[in-house]
Design an enzyme around this catalytic site. Structure first.
Site, mmCIF file in Angstrom:
data_model
loop_
_atom_site.group_PDB
_atom_site.id
_atom_site.type_symbol
_atom_site.label_atom_id
_atom_site.label_comp_id
_atom_site.label_asym_id
_atom_site.label_seq_id
_atom_site.Cartn_x
_atom_site.Cartn_y
_atom_site.Cartn_z
ATOM 1 N N LYS A 108 5.442 -1.773 -3.667
ATOM 2 C CA LYS A 108 5.123 -1.004 -4.878
ATOM 3 C C LYS A 108 6.413 -0.599 -5.587
ATOM 4 O O LYS A 108 6.523 -0.699 -6.813
ATOM 5 C CB LYS A 108 4.288 0.235 -4.509
ATOM 6 C CG LYS A 108 2.881 -0.112 -4.072
ATOM 7 C CD LYS A 108 2.143 1.048 -3.409
ATOM 8 C CE LYS A 108 0.815 0.554 -2.821
ATOM 9 N NZ LYS A 108 0.089 1.556 -2.045
ATOM 10 N N GLN A 135 0.257 7.401 0.276
ATOM 11 C CA GLN A 135 -0.050 6.188 1.048
ATOM 12 C C GLN A 135 -0.945 6.538 2.240
ATOM 13 O O GLN A 135 -0.657 7.470 2.994
ATOM 14 C CB GLN A 135 1.248 5.511 1.507
ATOM 15 C CG GLN A 135 1.057 4.157 2.155
ATOM 16 C CD GLN A 135 0.495 3.097 1.201
ATOM 17 O OE1 GLN A 135 0.714 3.137 -0.002
ATOM 18 N NE2 GLN A 135 -0.225 2.142 1.737
ATOM 19 N N ASP A 159 -4.648 5.749 -7.792
ATOM 20 C CA ASP A 159 -5.415 5.014 -6.770
ATOM 21 C C ASP A 159 -6.910 5.074 -7.068
ATOM 22 O O ASP A 159 -7.690 4.308 -6.511
ATOM 23 C CB ASP A 159 -5.206 5.661 -5.390
ATOM 24 C CG ASP A 159 -4.160 4.957 -4.547
ATOM 25 O OD1 ASP A 159 -3.990 3.742 -4.711
ATOM 26 O OD2 ASP A 159 -3.525 5.639 -3.723
HETATM 27 N N1 GUN Z 1 -3.515 2.093 2.208
HETATM 28 C C1 GUN Z 1 -4.094 0.870 2.157
HETATM 29 N N2 GUN Z 1 -4.426 0.557 0.900
HETATM 30 C C2 GUN Z 1 -4.051 1.596 0.126
HETATM 31 C C3 GUN Z 1 -4.125 1.864 -1.267
HETATM 32 O O1 GUN Z 1 -4.632 1.073 -2.073
HETATM 33 N N3 GUN Z 1 -3.606 3.043 -1.670
HETATM 34 C C4 GUN Z 1 -3.079 3.939 -0.816
HETATM 35 N N4 GUN Z 1 -2.618 5.093 -1.312
HETATM 36 N N5 GUN Z 1 -2.988 3.730 0.488
HETATM 37 C C5 GUN Z 1 -3.484 2.563 0.945
#
Ligand code: GUN
Length: 294
Positions: A53, A97, A120
């Site tokens: 990211k 996350q 998200d």
């Molecule tokens: N962990 C696995 N996929 C995701 C996601 O799309 N966003 C976040 N914040 N954590 C994750």
């Protein structure tokens, strides 16, 4: 018949070129889009995602604010970090996350994020808006699948979409998106899980089969209708002594055999994967644009 490939890289490149233009417009107004990412602990898979990211933010010229805290950080400390980011007008998107360490209540943490910065789309406010078709943000992986369907002009109106898996991140929101009225959606949706009776019979009825169950190569060719579109969200590591790291990544679908039966299919890797970060970037730009309007 060998299926056409549905490639997230191709779809995401088209979207990134649109996002670059929107970022230029924001920067001309003196706004630098900014995504804050909070990572708690050192889960290796999460570290990989967070770094991906960060890299994509840099590539696009989006400011990436990384906050990495130890695994024993308390829920109160984490929520107070989120509140500071909520109050900071230079931060447009906030992402925590997942998964979080067991002593932290994930749901309480998600609810602490200002919904206008919830890129998200995990906050119940945004999920509720999604259900009634009024969302500012859509969850990244389901939104990415929708964009792939639009890009390749896959017919969905009145079609039977079967989704395997009912997670809060993929299955549930995806079912809601696919059943809305509109372009690239308007489908009839069935959601199944591993306990569903007549599992294989239902899957065999799918015009579009979307699989997010987390079981390597579980869906075999005999379960797939001739000519179906197959979208594989699975990313499973399996041991492979011949591979560089001793493992390789496979989907939930037995790609080699199913591709001979499907009309179109996503490979793993290279299918849905690249779309998730792309949609996160799209949500971050949207959040920055919404900030301008307020
Ligand atoms: N962990 C696995 N996929 C995701 C996601 O799309 N966003 C976040 N914040 N954590 C994750």
């Amino acid at each position: 018949m060998t299926a056409d490939l549905i490639l997230g890289k191709e779809v995401s490149e088209a979207i990134y070129s649109n996002l670059r233009e929107r970022i230029d417009v924001l920067k001309a107004k003196g706004i630098e889009p900014c995504l804050a990412v909070i990572m708690v602990g050192d889960d290796p898979a999460s570290l990989v995602y967070v770094n991906m990211k960060d890299k994509k933010c840099r590539e696009l010229g989006v400011k990436s604010l990384q906050q990495h805290v130890p695994a024993d950080t308390s829920q109160e400390e984490l929520i107070s970090m989120i509140r500071k980011l909520n109050d900071d007008d230079s931060v447009h998107g906030i992402l925590v996350q997942l998964p979080l360490p067991a002593h932290i209540d994930q749901s309480e943490v998600i609810k602490a994020i200002n919904p206008a910065k919830d890129v998200d789309c995990f906050h119940p406010f945004n999920l509720g808006n999604m259900v009634i078709g009024e969302a500012d943000f859509l969850p990244a992986t389901p939104a990415g699948i929708h964009q792939m369907i639009l890009h390749y002009g896959i017919a969905t109106k009145g079609k039977h979409v079967v989704i395997v898996g009912r997670s809060n991140i993929v299955g549930k929101p995806l079912a809601n998106i696919m059943m809305q009225k509109g372009e690239g959606v308007d489908a009839t949706v069935t959601v199944v899980n591993s306990r569903t009776e007549r599992f294989e019979d239902i899957i065999r009825m799918a015009d579009i089969l979307i699989v997010a169950m987390g079981r390597p190569r579980f869906i075999t060719a005999d379960m797939v209708k001739e000519g179906a579109v197959v979208i594989d969200v699975g990313t499973n590591r399996i041991e492979d002594p011949a591979a560089k790291n001793g493992y390789r990544v496979v989907g939930d679908v037995d790609f080699e055999h199913v591709k001979e039966k499907a009309s179109a299919i996503t490979p793993v890797p290279g299918g849905v994967g690249p779309m998730t970060i792309c949609m996160l970037m799209m949500n971050t730009i949207k959040a920055a644009e919404m900030g301008v309007r307020q």
